[in-house]
Design an enzyme around this catalytic site. Structure first.
Site, PDB file in Angstrom:
ATOM      1  N   CYS A 125      -0.620   4.351   2.431  1.00  0.00           N
ATOM      2  CA  CYS A 125      -0.731   4.233   3.890  1.00  0.00           C
ATOM      3  C   CYS A 125      -0.477   2.775   4.295  1.00  0.00           C
ATOM      4  CB  CYS A 125      -2.074   4.736   4.393  1.00  0.00           C
ATOM      5  SG  CYS A 125      -3.496   4.047   3.518  1.00  0.00           S
ATOM      6  N   SER A 126      -1.521   2.080   4.735  1.00  0.00           N
ATOM      7  CA  SER A 126      -1.316   0.683   5.163  1.00  0.00           C
ATOM      8  C   SER A 126      -2.583  -0.138   4.944  1.00  0.00           C
ATOM      9  CB  SER A 126      -0.899   0.630   6.630  1.00  0.00           C
ATOM     10  OG  SER A 126      -1.886   1.239   7.459  1.00  0.00           O
ATOM     11  N   CYS A 127      -3.274   0.097   3.825  1.00  0.00           N
ATOM     12  CA  CYS A 127      -4.480  -0.676   3.522  1.00  0.00           C
ATOM     13  C   CYS A 127      -4.133  -2.155   3.476  1.00  0.00           C
ATOM     14  CB  CYS A 127      -5.081  -0.223   2.195  1.00  0.00           C
ATOM     15  SG  CYS A 127      -5.654   1.491   2.217  1.00  0.00           S
TER      16      CYS A 127
ATOM     17  N   CYS B 111       0.880  -1.167   0.000  1.00  0.00           N
ATOM     18  CA  CYS B 111       0.000   0.000   0.000  1.00  0.00           C
ATOM     19  C   CYS B 111       0.914   1.212   0.000  1.00  0.00           C
ATOM     20  CB  CYS B 111      -0.926   0.012   1.211  1.00  0.00           C
ATOM     21  SG  CYS B 111      -1.988   1.481   1.266  1.00  0.00           S
TER      22      CYS B 111
END
Length: 213
Positions: A116-118, A113
């Site tokens: 961000c941190s999906c 990702c």
């Protein structure tokens, strides 16, 4: 970790467990939040129980094992991962729109990702720290082969690497190749070969010899 707030977690101390500094700070913060009415202890217990026992890579391992052993399910997973995964009971926040990508002898898939941190919580649990780090998020796109090498994975030069960028709308699950020598294995046994990293693409499944009794 016990959550009997009325006893202030004395259960741990009764058994002589020594808490780390981080655990002590977490306990203190939790106690303050509960006392001020910001957190409902019952709701907190449910949340923790969910992520400790119901959500995690073992869910994804079951999805992969079923795809390995059931060609019809594999086809469904690759065509409509959201529905196929939901059929096993794995749904919820961060897993509303899933796409499964299959590794083949010619192609290896890896997920990142970049913004961000999906991450697909229902099948993989919470994202590891490295997945959220800036170095991984940038290098996975610019130098995927180098990143894989850092994870101990060396692929043949001719194998193509595809990098998939998770977003708030779509999250990916890598379907790794089934290890050789697992003919006749049950889904339950196959699931023991599936690692979290193999479903992100930064690792490979275990080999039969690593789990054979």
């Amino acid at each position: 970790m016990t959550h009997d707030h009325s006893h202030h977690h004395d259960h741990d101390h009764e058994h002589g467990t020594v808490l780390s500094d981080v655990e002590l700070r977490v306990r203190a913060l939790e106690t303050v939040l509960v006392q001020k009415g910001y957190v409902d202890p019952a709701a907190l217990d449910v949340l923790i129980e969910t992520y400790e026992t119901r959500v995690g890579p073992h869910n994804g391992a079951r999805v992969v094992a079923k795809a390995w052993s059931d060609p019809a399910y594999r086809d469904w997973l690759l065509k409509d991962a959201t529905a196929a995964i939901a059929s096993l009971g794995y749904t919820g926040r961060q897993g509303e729109h899933m796409v499964a990508v299959a590794n083949t002898p010619e192609t290896h898939n890896m997920v990142v990702c970049t913004l961000c941190s999906c991450y697909p919580w229902p099948v993989l649990g919470l994202p590891p720290v490295w997945y959220k780090s800036a170095p991984y998020r940038s290098r996975a796109v610019m130098d995927p082969r180098g990143v894989l090498k850092d994870f101990g994975v060396t692929l043949p030069p001719e194998k193509q690497i595809k990098v998939w960028d998770s977003t708030a709308e779509i999250r990916y699950l890598v379907l790794p190749e089934r290890p050789a020598g697992t003919e006749g294995w049950s889904e339950e046994k196959l699931a023991t070969l599936v690692t979290r990293d193999s479903m992100i693409g930064t690792g490979l499944p275990k080999q039969p010899a690593e789990v054979a009794a």
